[in-house]
Design an enzyme around this catalytic site. Sequence first.
Site, mmCIF file in Angstrom:
data_model
loop_
_atom_site.group_PDB
_atom_site.id
_atom_site.type_symbol
_atom_site.label_atom_id
_atom_site.label_comp_id
_atom_site.label_asym_id
_atom_site.label_seq_id
_atom_site.Cartn_x
_atom_site.Cartn_y
_atom_site.Cartn_z
ATOM 1 N N HIS A 118 -3.633 11.634 -27.625
ATOM 2 C CA HIS A 118 -3.592 10.159 -27.039
ATOM 3 C C HIS A 118 -4.271 9.371 -28.169
ATOM 4 C CE1 HIS A 118 -3.222 10.989 -22.647
ATOM 5 N NE2 HIS A 118 -1.827 10.890 -23.165
ATOM 6 N N ASN A 132 -3.739 18.862 -19.856
ATOM 7 C CA ASN A 132 -4.072 17.895 -20.811
ATOM 8 C C ASN A 132 -4.320 18.553 -22.139
ATOM 9 O OD1 ASN A 132 -4.802 14.969 -20.250
ATOM 10 N ND2 ASN A 132 -5.408 15.773 -18.484
ATOM 11 N N LYS A 189 4.187 23.667 -13.608
ATOM 12 C CA LYS A 189 3.383 22.485 -12.962
ATOM 13 C C LYS A 189 3.369 22.396 -11.638
ATOM 14 C CE LYS A 189 2.686 17.706 -13.787
ATOM 15 N NZ LYS A 189 2.932 16.358 -14.902
ATOM 16 N N LYS A 236 1.191 11.431 -11.211
ATOM 17 C CA LYS A 236 0.267 10.617 -11.871
ATOM 18 C C LYS A 236 1.183 9.425 -12.131
ATOM 19 C CE LYS A 236 -3.245 13.579 -14.137
ATOM 20 N NZ LYS A 236 -3.622 14.082 -15.435
ATOM 21 N N ARG A 266 0.775 -1.291 0.031
ATOM 22 C CA ARG A 266 -0.024 0.010 -0.108
ATOM 23 C C ARG A 266 0.796 1.247 -0.014
ATOM 24 N NH1 ARG A 266 -2.879 -2.963 4.082
ATOM 25 N NH2 ARG A 266 -4.636 -3.996 3.159
ATOM 26 N N GLU A 298 -6.838 16.440 -9.794
ATOM 27 C CA GLU A 298 -7.704 16.660 -10.895
ATOM 28 C C GLU A 298 -9.069 16.648 -10.774
ATOM 29 O OE1 GLU A 298 -5.472 15.545 -14.593
ATOM 30 O OE2 GLU A 298 -7.689 15.597 -15.501
ATOM 31 N N ARG A 348 -6.298 20.870 -13.047
ATOM 32 C CA ARG A 348 -5.238 20.320 -13.714
ATOM 33 C C ARG A 348 -5.369 20.005 -14.967
ATOM 34 N NH1 ARG A 348 -1.519 15.686 -10.424
ATOM 35 N NH2 ARG A 348 -0.187 15.490 -12.290
ATOM 36 N N HIS A 382 4.940 10.457 -27.944
ATOM 37 C CA HIS A 382 4.058 11.111 -27.154
ATOM 38 C C HIS A 382 3.916 12.631 -27.522
ATOM 39 C CE1 HIS A 382 1.210 11.680 -23.791
ATOM 40 N NE2 HIS A 382 2.208 12.749 -23.426
ATOM 41 N N HIS A 437 -4.000 16.688 -25.515
ATOM 42 C CA HIS A 437 -3.844 15.282 -25.406
ATOM 43 C C HIS A 437 -5.084 14.404 -25.655
ATOM 44 C CE1 HIS A 437 -0.450 16.555 -22.913
ATOM 45 N NE2 HIS A 437 -0.313 15.275 -22.601
ATOM 46 N N GLU A 466 6.141 18.715 -24.837
ATOM 47 C CA GLU A 466 5.259 19.212 -23.531
ATOM 48 C C GLU A 466 5.704 20.464 -23.239
ATOM 49 O OE1 GLU A 466 2.723 17.415 -22.330
ATOM 50 O OE2 GLU A 466 3.084 15.507 -22.759
HETATM 51 P P1 NAD Z 1 10.101 6.778 -22.681
HETATM 52 O O1 NAD Z 1 10.049 6.585 -21.332
HETATM 53 O O2 NAD Z 1 9.586 5.737 -23.372
HETATM 54 O O3 NAD Z 1 11.559 7.112 -23.151
HETATM 55 C C1 NAD Z 1 11.816 7.581 -24.550
HETATM 56 C C2 NAD Z 1 12.998 6.475 -25.169
HETATM 57 O O4 NAD Z 1 14.159 7.124 -24.484
HETATM 58 C C3 NAD Z 1 12.731 5.222 -24.770
HETATM 59 O O5 NAD Z 1 13.369 4.414 -25.789
HETATM 60 C C4 NAD Z 1 13.941 5.025 -23.464
HETATM 61 O O6 NAD Z 1 14.526 3.684 -23.322
HETATM 62 C C5 NAD Z 1 14.910 6.166 -23.999
HETATM 63 N N1 NAD Z 1 15.785 6.961 -23.099
HETATM 64 C C6 NAD Z 1 15.428 7.460 -21.721
HETATM 65 N N2 NAD Z 1 16.169 8.017 -21.091
HETATM 66 C C7 NAD Z 1 17.330 7.939 -22.273
HETATM 67 C C8 NAD Z 1 18.500 8.524 -21.975
HETATM 68 N N3 NAD Z 1 19.040 9.215 -21.080
HETATM 69 N N4 NAD Z 1 19.626 8.303 -22.951
HETATM 70 C C9 NAD Z 1 19.163 7.623 -24.014
HETATM 71 N N5 NAD Z 1 18.019 7.125 -24.040
HETATM 72 C C10 NAD Z 1 17.006 7.184 -23.139
HETATM 73 O O7 NAD Z 1 9.278 8.038 -23.068
HETATM 74 P P2 NAD Z 1 9.018 9.467 -22.582
HETATM 75 O O8 NAD Z 1 8.845 10.458 -23.702
HETATM 76 O O9 NAD Z 1 10.099 9.940 -21.680
HETATM 77 O O10 NAD Z 1 7.474 9.512 -21.648
HETATM 78 C C11 NAD Z 1 6.473 9.191 -22.410
HETATM 79 C C12 NAD Z 1 5.596 8.653 -21.298
HETATM 80 O O11 NAD Z 1 5.209 9.600 -20.358
HETATM 81 C C13 NAD Z 1 3.884 8.329 -21.964
HETATM 82 O O12 NAD Z 1 3.869 7.064 -21.461
HETATM 83 C C14 NAD Z 1 3.209 9.202 -21.586
HETATM 84 O O13 NAD Z 1 2.000 8.771 -21.080
HETATM 85 C C15 NAD Z 1 3.839 9.496 -19.809
HETATM 86 N N6 NAD Z 1 3.651 10.759 -19.425
HETATM 87 C C16 NAD Z 1 2.986 10.886 -18.169
HETATM 88 C C17 NAD Z 1 2.784 12.030 -17.540
HETATM 89 C C18 NAD Z 1 2.454 12.084 -16.303
HETATM 90 O O14 NAD Z 1 2.076 12.947 -15.635
HETATM 91 N N7 NAD Z 1 2.653 11.090 -15.115
HETATM 92 C C19 NAD Z 1 2.974 13.308 -18.296
HETATM 93 C C20 NAD Z 1 3.467 13.211 -19.454
HETATM 94 C C21 NAD Z 1 3.535 11.971 -20.271
HETATM 95 N N1 GLY Z 2 0.566 15.452 -17.610
HETATM 96 C C1 GLY Z 2 -0.644 15.706 -17.197
HETATM 97 C C2 GLY Z 2 -0.675 15.920 -15.752
HETATM 98 O O1 GLY Z 2 0.211 15.492 -15.150
HETATM 99 O O2 GLY Z 2 -1.800 16.018 -15.156
#
Ligand code: NAD
Ligand code: GLY
Length: 350
Positions: free
Chosen positions: A242, A235, A216, A135, A113, A226, A231, A253, A238, A177
């Site tokens: 998405h 989006n 943020k 998130k 938990r 949210e 918040r 993304h 998005h 972003e």
């Molecule tokens: P990702 O985590 O897939 O990373 C992108 C690529 O870069 C991958 O192939 C990874 O292996 C590589 N990589 C990572 N760090 C590296 C480094 N330092 N050097 C070389 N390669 C590296 O993608 P992302 O763009 O970081 O994240 C996208 C995800 O984030 C999506 O799933 C999206 O839904 C999520 N997201 C979440 C939030 C949130 O608030 N939680 C907000 C925006 C996006």
């Molecule tokens: N990336 C959307 C949020 O954090 O709310």
Amino acid sequence: MQTIEIQTKSRPSTVICGDGAWTEAQTYLHEKDAFFVTDSNVFRFYGEEIKHLFPKARICVLPAGERNKNKKSLFRILDEMLAAKLHRSSCVVALGGGVIGDITGFAASLYMRGTHLVQIPTTLLSQVDSSVGGKTAIDYKNVKNVLGAFYQPERVFCDPRFLKTLPPREIKCGLGEIIKTGVLDGALGEKLLSNAPRLRDLAYLQEIVSDCIQFKAHIVELDETETAGLRKCLNLGHTTGHALELCYGRRSHGEYVMIGMWLESLIAERKGVASHEHSQWVRSLVSLVERRIPVFKNVSQCVPYALLDKKNQQADQISMYVSASYGEGRELVLPAEKYAEYLAVLEKGQ
Ligand code: NAD
Ligand code: GLY
């Protein structure tokens, strides 16, 4: 280096960003029972260093990529946490991009938990957005982020050193972003427009990363889960982003979010929510990074995905957050058929 405190109702979170954040992370984790989660690419670049610096730490290495943001990866982490006999005071460390951060955060929220959670974002996108704000999620049955929890990391360490190994495509993804934050925070938007040639300069991006985190952090403090409506602004772009990502999946993304902002600014203008000048301003920000809007064949196939957006309140209505004027936004709800008409603009590209 900068320290940004985020005071939320669930628990406070401290973000340390800039040169030296990685050294701070090492000090913070020094005496802790650390369990690292990373992906195969990040492990290739930084695995040896982690093993050398944290000889006692356990490391769970997942296959890289969005398609692995699923229940298999989630349960793999949980199984390895159990096998490692982690307890509540152990510290789970997400070292990677948004995919690793989201799945690991979710696993940390579930295990007993809730265990301690530290985020060490290694992509531009995860530094400016996903590592901050709590998130966490996995994709399930082809619906993005449909299973998840709000779970604040205790610490986030954002060090620009990790961006040096990032492929250009992933820098572009993070810029998506950043542009979103620039649309929401007009002053940042103007700053990006007047520094366009510097947007791929890592030293300059350090300053922008901190601007985005501060923006943020403020939103998250006011509306952590949210529920107050605020918040939702994060989006922007998005709903369409998405849906395109789930249908086509070839781009990143951040690129889909930029295409989503472009289309949704057009919708806001045609619905009379935003002036032509303002929508042009949004599109000029998008074009700093996404010069041409690509052509999407059979784009109507995205509508069922947009109907699954978490902002929607009714089964046949699609909700999106649009920028209405400088620093002002609002939610726009369209019947699915009307949304499909606007979406068809993407069949032509730009
Ligand atoms: P990702 O985590 O897939 O990373 C992108 C690529 O870069 C991958 O192939 C990874 O292996 C590589 N990589 C990572 N760090 C590296 C480094 N330092 N050097 C070389 N390669 C590296 O993608 P992302 O763009 O970081 O994240 C996208 C995800 O984030 C999506 O799933 C999206 O839904 C999520 N997201 C979440 C939030 C949130 O608030 N939680 C907000 C925006 C996006
Ligand atoms: N990336 C959307 C949020 O954090 O709310």
